[in-house]
Write a protein that holds these residues in place. Structure first.
Motif, short mmCIF file in Angstrom:
data_model
loop_
_atom_site.label_atom_id
_atom_site.label_comp_id
_atom_site.label_asym_id
_atom_site.label_seq_id
_atom_site.Cartn_x
_atom_site.Cartn_y
_atom_site.Cartn_z
N GLY A 1 0.87 -1.13 0.02
CA GLY A 1 0.07 0.15 0.05
C GLY A 1 0.97 1.28 -0.08
N ALA A 2 0.18 2.52 0.26
CA ALA A 2 1.11 3.89 0.11
C ALA A 2 1.53 4.15 1.57
N GLY A 3 1.09 3.29 2.37
CA GLY A 3 1.95 3.95 3.89
C GLY A 3 1.26 3.78 5.05
N ASP A 4 -0.12 3.38 4.82
CA ASP A 4 -0.90 3.07 5.94
C ASP A 4 -0.93 1.74 6.31
N PRO A 5 -0.48 1.13 7.45
CA PRO A 5 -0.56 -0.33 7.66
C PRO A 5 -2.11 -1.04 7.59
N ASP A 6 -3.00 -0.07 7.82
CA ASP A 6 -4.27 -0.58 7.51
C ASP A 6 -4.58 -0.80 6.06
N GLN A 7 -3.82 -0.34 5.14
CA GLN A 7 -4.10 -0.85 3.85
C GLN A 7 -3.74 -2.13 3.39
N ALA B 1 10.84 -12.06 1.73
CA ALA B 1 9.99 -11.17 1.38
C ALA B 1 10.56 -9.95 0.87
N PHE B 2 10.16 -9.23 0.00
CA PHE B 2 10.54 -7.96 -0.36
C PHE B 2 9.14 -7.08 -0.23
N LEU B 3 9.04 -5.99 0.53
CA LEU B 3 7.98 -5.15 0.75
C LEU B 3 7.80 -4.02 -0.26
N VAL B 4 6.87 -3.90 -1.04
CA VAL B 4 6.99 -3.06 -2.19
C VAL B 4 5.72 -2.05 -2.00
N TRP B 5 6.27 -0.86 -2.00
CA TRP B 5 5.22 0.44 -1.79
C TRP B 5 4.15 0.12 -2.76
N GLY B 6 2.86 0.48 -2.56
CA GLY B 6 1.86 0.27 -3.43
C GLY B 6 1.65 -0.99 -4.04
N ASP B 7 1.83 -1.20 -5.40
CA ASP B 7 1.34 -2.44 -6.04
C ASP B 7 2.53 -2.70 -6.92
N PRO B 8 2.96 -4.08 -6.83
CA PRO B 8 4.18 -4.40 -7.50
C PRO B 8 4.24 -4.36 -9.17
N VAL C 1 3.42 -13.13 -5.90
CA VAL C 1 3.36 -11.65 -5.86
C VAL C 1 1.96 -11.44 -5.31
N VAL C 2 1.99 -10.68 -4.16
CA VAL C 2 0.69 -10.40 -3.53
C VAL C 2 0.31 -8.81 -3.98
N PRO C 3 -0.83 -8.60 -4.61
CA PRO C 3 -1.23 -7.12 -4.95
C PRO C 3 -1.25 -6.09 -3.84
N GLY C 4 -1.18 -4.95 -3.88
CA GLY C 4 -1.35 -3.88 -3.10
C GLY C 4 -2.12 -2.85 -3.33
N VAL C 5 -2.75 -2.17 -2.52
CA VAL C 5 -3.25 -0.70 -2.75
C VAL C 5 -2.27 0.05 -3.37
N SER C 6 -2.57 0.62 -4.53
CA SER C 6 -1.42 1.63 -5.04
C SER C 6 -1.68 3.01 -4.61
N SER C 7 -0.66 3.76 -4.95
CA SER C 7 -0.99 5.11 -4.56
C SER C 7 -2.03 5.82 -5.50
N VAL C 8 -2.11 5.33 -6.72
CA VAL C 8 -3.17 5.90 -7.79
C VAL C 8 -4.59 5.32 -6.98
N SER C 9 -4.86 4.23 -6.58
CA SER C 9 -6.12 4.03 -5.81
C SER C 9 -6.30 4.96 -4.65
N ALA C 10 -5.20 5.00 -3.72
CA ALA C 10 -5.36 5.73 -2.47
C ALA C 10 -5.75 7.15 -2.68
N LEU C 11 -4.94 7.72 -3.83
CA LEU C 11 -5.30 9.13 -4.31
C LEU C 11 -6.74 9.52 -4.64
N ALA C 12 -7.53 8.52 -5.50
CA ALA C 12 -8.70 8.51 -5.67
C ALA C 12 -9.76 8.65 -4.51
N ALA C 13 -9.32 7.55 -3.70
CA ALA C 13 -10.01 7.44 -2.37
C ALA C 13 -9.99 8.61 -1.70
N ARG C 14 -8.83 9.28 -1.54
CA ARG C 14 -8.67 10.33 -0.50
C ARG C 14 -9.42 11.77 -1.06
#
Length: 256
Positions: free
Chosen positions: A10-16, A109-116, A141-154
């Protein structure tokens, strides 16, 4: 056989983190965390905060390694060559880490910001490591909440409009003009604030920096009004933290 999880965090929030991501975290023995130096030390800190939020202490190990420096040559073939050289240097580092720090039957594991899948090199680097043939592993690969999705939501907005396309691009490409036939453009990796060239056009901007973190900043509105504020906030934030990660959506109004 060694196993690697590539986990979108995700973009930075542990809850994401998704439930799938949390399960992958709990099945990991060793986490590989790149060290990009003092300027972005808080990024490594955010990763550690996520681990503490979802895992009991003492059940995992963190291995930090200094990430190779990348030549910041700007534009064209020089840029592509610099990225390729950086990926090759990264592959050499990761090859040594996986071989030396991960047991034959362990999971890393490698932890990737947003989505890999979105503007990230992790998958390409792991493929290069495998192609070298010196260390064997399987990876998923485990998908994540991208900054793009987070931006639209916020900003409480959609990325596209009815029967209209949306395109994700870079600041370098936006500087060349809006993509042909597209009026909704998501822009990432824009160190030069290419949105400023559209200040005289009928365009709205939805901008966000440090999305999903306590330092999050949001600005939206007609670009002519919002651009000066974004420039000021961006400069202040960069001076304060030493780095910035921002993303924005440009929405051009229909032309008659």
């Amino acid at each position: 056989m060694r196993r690697i999880h590539v986990i979108g965090i995700g973009a930075g929030d542990p809850d994401q983190l998704t439930l799938q991501a949390v399960r992958a975290l709990r099945g990991t023995d060793v986490f590989f965390v790149p060290d990009k130096g003092e300027v972005t030390a808080d990024l490594a800190g955010l990763r550690r905060d996520m681990l503490r939020a979802h895992l009991p202490d003492g059940t995992y190990r963190v291995v930090e390694a200094r990430d190779p420096e990348r030549d910041r040559s700007d534009g064209g073939a020089a840029y592509a060559a610099a990225v390729e050289d950086w990926r090759t240097a990264r592959a050499g580092l990761w090859e040594r880490l996986i071989a030396g720090e991960l047991g034959e039957e362990q999971t890393g594991a490698f932890l990737v910001w947003g989505d890999p899948s979105l503007y990230d090199s992790t998958l390409a680097v792991l493929e290069e490591v495998l192609e070298r043939g010196t260390v064997a592993f399987e990876y998923d690969v485990v998908p994540g909440v991208s900054s793009v999705s987070a931006l639209a939501a916020r900003h409480r907005t959609g990325l596209s409009r009815v029967a209209r396309p949306v395109q994700i691009t870079t600041g370098r490409r936006l500087a060349e003009g809006f993509p042909e036939g597209v009026d909704d453009v998501v822009v990432m990796l824009d160190s030069h604030q290419a949105f400023r060239r559209y200040a005289d056009e009928d365009v709205d901007i939805y901008w966000g920096a440090y999305l999903g973190t306590p330092d999050e900043i949001l600005v939206s509105g007609p670009i002519a009004e919002a651009a000066p504020r974004i420039e000021r906030l961006r400069a202040e934030a960069r001076a304060r933290k030493g780095w910035i990660m921002d993303t924005y959506l440009l929405r051009r109004h229909p032309r008659d």
